[in-house]
Write an enzyme that holds these catalytic residues in place. Structure first.
Site, short mmCIF file in Angstrom:
data_model
loop_
_atom_site.label_atom_id
_atom_site.label_comp_id
_atom_site.label_asym_id
_atom_site.label_seq_id
_atom_site.Cartn_x
_atom_site.Cartn_y
_atom_site.Cartn_z
N LYS A 14 8.28 94.89 62.32
CA LYS A 14 9.01 95.87 61.50
C LYS A 14 9.90 95.18 60.47
O LYS A 14 9.97 95.58 59.32
CB LYS A 14 9.87 96.79 62.38
CG LYS A 14 9.08 97.59 63.41
CD LYS A 14 9.95 98.58 64.16
CE LYS A 14 11.03 97.97 65.01
NZ LYS A 14 10.54 97.20 66.19
N ARG A 89 15.56 105.40 68.13
CA ARG A 89 14.93 104.84 69.32
C ARG A 89 14.93 105.83 70.48
O ARG A 89 14.42 105.51 71.54
CB ARG A 89 15.68 103.59 69.76
CG ARG A 89 14.96 102.28 69.38
CD ARG A 89 15.86 101.18 69.90
NE ARG A 89 15.32 99.89 70.07
CZ ARG A 89 15.43 98.89 69.19
NH1 ARG A 89 15.92 99.10 68.01
NH2 ARG A 89 15.00 97.68 69.51
N ARG A 128 9.37 83.75 68.41
CA ARG A 128 10.47 84.04 67.51
C ARG A 128 11.78 83.51 68.08
O ARG A 128 12.64 83.04 67.34
CB ARG A 128 10.57 85.56 67.30
CG ARG A 128 11.68 85.97 66.35
CD ARG A 128 11.62 87.45 66.03
NE ARG A 128 12.31 88.26 67.02
CZ ARG A 128 12.35 89.59 66.99
NH1 ARG A 128 11.72 90.26 66.04
NH2 ARG A 128 12.99 90.26 67.92
N ARG A 134 18.16 84.27 69.12
CA ARG A 134 18.59 85.52 69.76
C ARG A 134 18.44 85.40 71.27
O ARG A 134 17.35 85.11 71.76
CB ARG A 134 17.73 86.69 69.26
CG ARG A 134 18.19 87.24 67.94
CD ARG A 134 17.28 88.34 67.44
NE ARG A 134 17.12 89.45 68.38
CZ ARG A 134 16.51 90.58 68.07
NH1 ARG A 134 16.00 90.74 66.85
NH2 ARG A 134 16.39 91.53 68.95
N ARG A 146 12.99 94.92 77.47
CA ARG A 146 13.06 95.60 76.17
C ARG A 146 11.79 96.41 75.92
O ARG A 146 11.84 97.52 75.41
CB ARG A 146 13.26 94.57 75.04
CG ARG A 146 14.67 94.03 75.03
CD ARG A 146 14.76 92.74 74.25
NE ARG A 146 14.46 92.89 72.84
CZ ARG A 146 14.09 91.89 72.06
NH1 ARG A 146 13.94 90.67 72.54
NH2 ARG A 146 13.85 92.10 70.79
P1 AMP Z 1 16.25 95.08 67.53
O1 AMP Z 1 16.81 94.05 66.61
O2 AMP Z 1 15.84 96.34 66.82
O3 AMP Z 1 15.16 94.54 68.42
O4 AMP Z 1 17.44 95.51 68.49
C1 AMP Z 1 18.05 94.59 69.37
C2 AMP Z 1 18.84 95.35 70.43
O5 AMP Z 1 19.85 96.14 69.81
C3 AMP Z 1 18.04 96.35 71.25
O6 AMP Z 1 17.39 95.73 72.35
C4 AMP Z 1 19.13 97.31 71.70
O7 AMP Z 1 19.91 96.75 72.74
C5 AMP Z 1 20.01 97.40 70.47
N1 AMP Z 1 19.58 98.47 69.54
C6 AMP Z 1 19.10 98.31 68.27
N2 AMP Z 1 18.81 99.49 67.71
C7 AMP Z 1 19.11 100.43 68.64
C8 AMP Z 1 19.01 101.85 68.67
N3 AMP Z 1 18.55 102.54 67.63
N4 AMP Z 1 19.41 102.49 69.81
C9 AMP Z 1 19.89 101.81 70.86
N5 AMP Z 1 19.98 100.47 70.92
C10 AMP Z 1 19.60 99.77 69.81
#
Ligand code: AMP
Length: 190
Positions: A14, A89, A128, A134, A146
């Site tokens: 994404k 989400r 990654r 991260r 996740r």
């Molecule tokens: P991402 O970078 O999108 O993979 O997000 C990393 C982490 O941030 C996720 O595993 C969640 O813990 C948190 N997170 C990001 N976006 C959301 C969302 N829309 N709702 C809830 N948690 C989120």
């Protein structure tokens, strides 16, 4: 306005595709994951609370991410449109996003979902993790958590947009340019 929800599990590509779409369409990129990592690096209270959940591979509360998105929509009133990446989400987030956009006389144009199988996701995320630094990319158990959060709480969001006739799914395995062309072909039909 072009308001695109780019959907897919962690590691689906994404972020990579968002960058290319921004360049082509001049959209504002709203990634809740990036916004949360920004809060963490600034050491805010919100960031500290979110970090505990993120490090465990769990979602942060809906109200937290909805509040961040609301602020960003207000701060970018003249935008040509937005790419929502990693948001919504949950169905509650999707409903809140519709309400926020409606109050601005706008709406989601469509959702594009990138389909990638779980084994490939795990492989990509571990790879990654070597560069991203991260913590949630470094541990296979957290990665699987996740993906499970995604399967349990996030997949219903696709149904939410299907009900509105706004859902398209595309194959997320292939070259970056192939996948980009497939997304553009969908957008051009909006
Ligand atoms: P991402 O970078 O999108 O993979 O997000 C990393 C982490 O941030 C996720 O595993 C969640 O813990 C948190 N997170 C990001 N976006 C959301 C969302 N829309 N709702 C809830 N948690 C989120």
């Amino acid at each position: 306005m072009l308001n695109l929800v780019l959907f897919g599990p962690p590691g689906a590509g994404k972020g990579t595709q968002s960058q290319k779409l921004i360049d082509k369409y001049g959209l504002i990129h709203l990634s809740t994951g990036d916004l949360l990592r920004g809060e963490i690096s600034q050491g805010t209270e919100l960031g500290l609370e979110a970090k505990k959940l993120m490090d465990e591979g769990l979602l942060v509360p809906d109200a937290v991410v909805i509040g961040m998105i609301s602020n960003k929509l207000d701060a970018n009133k003249d935008a040509k449109g937005f790419i929502f990446d990693g948001f919504p989400r949950t169905v509650a987030q999707a409903e809140a996003l519709d309400t926020l956009l409606e109050s601005k006389s706008s709406a989601i144009s469509g959702m594009v979902a990138l389909e990638v199988d779980d084994d490939e996701l795990e492989r990509r995320l571990l790879l990654r993790g070597k560069d991203s630094g991260r913590p949630d990319d470094a541990d296979p158990a957290i990665i699987r958590k996740r993906i499970k959060e995604y399967n349990d709480k996030t997949t219903p969001v696709a149904g939410y947009y299907k009900n509105q006739d706004k859902f398209t799914s595309i194959n997320g395995i292939g070259s970056i340019d192939e996948i980009f062309s497939a997304i553009v072909a969908v957008i051009e039909k909006y």
